[in-house]
Write an enzyme that holds these catalytic residues in place. Structure first.
Site, PDB file in Angstrom:
ATOM      1  N   PRO A 197      -3.880   4.615  -4.498  1.00 22.42           N
ATOM      2  CA  PRO A 197      -2.422   4.466  -4.459  1.00 22.42           C
ATOM      3  C   PRO A 197      -1.969   3.494  -3.378  1.00 22.42           C
ATOM      4  CG  PRO A 197      -3.052   6.466  -3.334  1.00 22.42           C
ATOM      5  CD  PRO A 197      -4.322   5.885  -3.908  1.00 22.42           C
ATOM      6  N   CYS A 198      -0.707   3.058  -3.506  1.00 20.22           N
ATOM      7  CA  CYS A 198      -0.072   2.289  -2.435  1.00 20.22           C
ATOM      8  C   CYS A 198       0.263   3.241  -1.287  1.00 20.22           C
ATOM      9  CB  CYS A 198       1.224   1.653  -2.942  1.00 20.22           C
ATOM     10  SG  CYS A 198       0.978   0.344  -4.165  1.00 20.22           S
ATOM     11  N   PRO A 199       0.163   2.826  -0.022  1.00 21.73           N
ATOM     12  CA  PRO A 199      -0.232   1.496   0.426  1.00 21.73           C
ATOM     13  C   PRO A 199      -1.719   1.397   0.788  1.00 21.73           C
ATOM     14  CG  PRO A 199       0.669   2.698   2.261  1.00 21.73           C
ATOM     15  CD  PRO A 199       0.690   3.650   1.093  1.00 21.73           C
TER      16      PRO A 199
END
Length: 786
Positions: free
Chosen positions: A723-725
């Site tokens: 996932p981000c970040p």
């Protein structure tokens, strides 16, 4: 009364050591943030001062505790405090040095900010009248205290995937708002309870579901810990925007979560012994005659005080007085004077409420007027709690790093507007030398106004009758403060209804909108008012050009044009990731300094220690010395096959560096390789903080990054499922391995990753050559430019 666990008191020494190292420059701000935030200590907007959030279990305080809080705010800050919607009390404008003094001062009052912030179990809340309410089935403050003592004694509850909020209600009226907490418990009577799970408020609010229909008191600890254990094991620790308990339940499904809970619950029952301390902590009151006295000295406001502020306790002859504290803003002088009520009320107990008010309880029937006389010398606006005038607001942009709009000042203006409109017709009462329409207040008693300065729900806007959350919009190419408008929130455990979003308004128009809305209705808001609200939003939505009316481009309480300056990432997710990356950055910096200073061995040693220490936090290890960092790293990473066996001699090399018995260039190269290995291990860490075992029986299973092959061009990097970040962080680390001009192909998921990562890379100066959709993911080709 509630007692601080011994562990909390002992851990103060650890905070002291870390603070001293931070103040002396031995550790940087990012690393120290991971230490102080779990202590409930946050930077205020601008970063110069701190806010210390004191957890008040169940919201209950003795007179001496209340005074102790006031004294600490007076001695170690500027006396400004704030009552939160979670029944905490925040001390604002605290220096870094004085944060420790507050902790040490208040420990003797059994008050602490411990776990008031970060990825912890936050303040356990409950009905603010627990222990005195005539309608309660069980005095749930006892369970709130017991769970607080228990969980504060457990190390694992300080480093959860994200925060956990727990609330209790003593009956079905749900004054504890259990449906919008991660874990909510409702008393059913006869020492039985209903447990609700998965609620929460924020950018994506959710109402909890019933996990257990009927749990005995003796098993409450097992049920709650079962939920915590599941969350600790399966919660997403990296994606801080999708790692609350409700998102875990959403991701795996309710049925699977329920099965996991049942299995974990049985495991706990079979292998652990959880005995909570359910002790009576409130004064025992002797029954009195029951009579309300009024009309003293022709004071016209006294009758208002009796009508709106006074409530009957279940103890015969005793009452409570709820004091409206506008927007939760209070100061140390007011609190100290309030604590002096103990001189006439020897059994007094104070309580904080979810609407940011204070309650004075255990008032004998014949002491009303004396209490009233005291309160009116302390507070200007204390009448009409829990009415249309009792507006709730978070601190917003005045101090919060996440606050977009100045909700506090907008709320003050709204209260002024409402009050001015109530100086009207029908039934009048006297207040502040004017007559006020209390008939209108009575008709709108069920209407609650809640305001948050951003999409986060610190102002409880999802459950307000009329509510607002701050945002910013561009108008004529200028940034303007706005609010989303919501309508129709209602609290009712698992049947709680969230307010519906009905439009947006410029901040400057909100007070007028509120006043016209309440004047347009003669009773509590209903579905029939929905069209009225939408029409009023349309009426007040116009924003004139800047040259025509600049005030729309200024926030309430400000004289300058509105901007988002000072807005930064919140610190609730600070902790493990921040501390790892802070150590890695420090190691990199030391290596650069060492090289620039003829391979200085002191700087090389620091780089080696920072590198060795960086990942130890994931193993729950906080080394006290440099030697411990080396020893623990060898034990947890080299011997377990996570780190390359080429660093088996780490202890010997460290010893030679300390004694300066090693060639400086050799020491530098060894440390640089070690640093790169740590970065690579970190890049392989999964979302649950688990590491890949790459080496078995000292045999290489995967080519380590330190040899020549590590520096070869890497053509493919799969970031799907990351996932981000964190995907961006991993990618930056990977790019550091490449040479200028090298080509890297990465795989990214659809949605936020493909939207954010390529743009961030271009902002960094890298060249994105191609983006190609490959079914349900994307292949992005990058050329390293910097």
């Amino acid at each position: 009364m509630f007692k601080l666990p011994k562990k909390v008191i002992e851990d103060i020494q650890i905070y002291k050591e870390k603070l001293n190292k931070y103040l002396s420059g031995e550790i940087n701000d990012n690393f120290f943030r991971g230490i102080r935030v779990p202590w409930g200590i946050y930077t205020q907007r601008g970063g110069k001062n701190l806010m210390v959030r004191l957890r008040i279990p169940a919201g209950v305080l003795t007179a001496s505790q209340l005074r102790g809080i006031a004294e600490s705010a007076e001695k170690f800050a500027d006396g400004k405090l704030h009552i939160t919607t979670r029944q905490d009390i925040q001390i604002h404008n605290v220096s870094f040095e004085n944060s420790l003094k507050i902790i040490e001062y208040l420990k003797d009052f059994n008050i602490s900010p411990r776990a008031g912030g970060g990825n912890t179990i936050r303040n356990v809340t409950c009905c603010y009248l627990s222990g005195i309410c005539p309608y309660e089935n069980f005095e749930v403050y006892k369970i709130a205290w017991a769970l607080t003592e228990y969980f504060l004694s457990l190390e694992e509850t300080i480093n959860l995937p994200r925060k956990i909020k727990i609330a209790f209600s003593g009956c079905s009226k749900d004054c504890g708002f259990v449906g919008v907490n991660d874990i909510g418990v409702v008393s059913l009577g006869n020492n039985n309870f209903k447990v609700i799970c998965g609620g929460g408020m924020g950018a994506k609010s959710s109402v909890g579901k019933v996990l257990e229909e009927n749990v005995e008191l003796k098993d409450i600890g097992y049920v709650v810990k079962s939920i915590i254990n599941i969350y600790n094991k399966y919660g997403d620790r990296k994606n801080r925007h999708h790692n609350r308990l409700r998102f875990l339940i959403e991701d795996i499904g309710w049925d699977k979560f329920y099965k996991l809970h049942k299995k974990e619950y049985e495991n706990l029952k079979n292998n652990e012994y959880i005995s909570l301390r359910f002790e009576d902590g409130l004064p025992i009151l002797s029954p009195l005659n029951d009579e309300i006295l009024s009309g003293y000295y022709e004071d016209k406001n006294y009758n208002l005080f009796v009508k709106y502020n006074i409530g009957k306790q279940k103890q015969k002859g005793y009452y409570y007085a709820e004091i409206r504290i506008p927007l939760g803003e209070i100061n140390s002088t007011q609190i100290m004077k309030l604590s002096d009520l103990q001189t006439i009320l020897p059994n007094v107990i104070f309580r904080t409420t979810q609407r940011q008010n204070l309650v004075v309880s255990n008032i004998p029937y014949d002491k009303f007027f004396y209490v009233y006389e005291k309160i009116k010398t302390i507070f200007k606006d204390f009448l009409f709690p829990n009415t249309i005038l009792d507006v709730v607001s978070c601190k917003a942009s005045t101090t919060c790093n996440l606050g977009i709009c100045n909700a506090i000042d907008m709320a003050k203006e709204s209260i002024k507007e409402i009050t001015s409109k109530l100086m009207g017709e029908n039934y009048y009462e006297f207040i502040e030398d004017k007559f006020i329409n209390t008939d209108f207040i009575d008709k709108l008693k069920s209407v609650k106004i809640n305001i948050s300065g951003c999409p986060n729900a610190c102002g409880h806007h999802p459950i307000g009758t009329i509510s607002f959350s701050g945002l910013a919009r561009k108008v004529y190419n200028r940034t303007v403060p706005f609010y989303k408008v919501y309508y129709g929130g209602k609290v009712d455990a698992e049947n709680t209804q969230f307010a519906k979003e009905v439009g947006i308004l410029p901040s400057r128009a909100v007070p007028k909108f509120i006043s016209e809305l309440i004047l347009s209705i003669n009773s509590a808001l209903t579905e029939e008012n929905f069209e009225l609200i939408k029409n009023l939003i349309l009426k007040y939505s116009y924003v004139p050009p800047y040259e025509e009316n600049r005030i729309y481009y200024m926030d309430w309480g400000k004289n300058e044009d509105f901007s988002l300056d000072g807005l930064s990432q919140g610190e609730c997710g600070a902790g493990v990731i921040d501390m790892i990356e802070a150590d890695l950055e420090s190691a990199k910096s030391c290596l650069m300094v060492a090289k620039d200073n003829n391979y200085n061995l002191d700087e090389i040693k620091k780089a080696l220690i920072y590198s060795a220490r960086a990942l130890l936090i994931v193993k729950g290890i906080d080394p006290k010395t440099e030697e411990e960092s080396i020893i623990y790293f060898i034990e947890k990473f080299i011997k377990e096959g996570i780190c390359s066996p080429q660093f088996n001699n780490l202890k010997d090399v460290f010893s030679k560096i300390v004694k300066k018995e090693i060639d400086t260039i050799s020491a530098y190269e060894y440390t640089e390789n070690f640093y790169n290995e740590i970065k690579y291990i970190y890049s392989l860490m999964d979302s649950n903080f688990n590491f890949q075992v790459r080496f078995l029986n000292q045999q290489l299973l995967e080519q380590p990054m330190q040899n020549t092959e590590y520096k070869q061009q890497i053509t493919i990097y799969n970031l799907r499922g990351t996932p981000c970040p964190i995907n961006y962080v991993k990618l930056k680390l990977k790019l550091e391995e490449l040479n200028i001009g090298d080509i890297l192909e990465i795989y990214l998921d659809d949605g936020t990753p493909i939207q954010n990562v390529p743009k961030s890379l271009e902002n960094d100066g890298q060249e994105v050559l191609n983006i190609k959709k490959m079914g349900d993911y994307y292949k992005v080709t990058i050329k390293k430019k910097v």
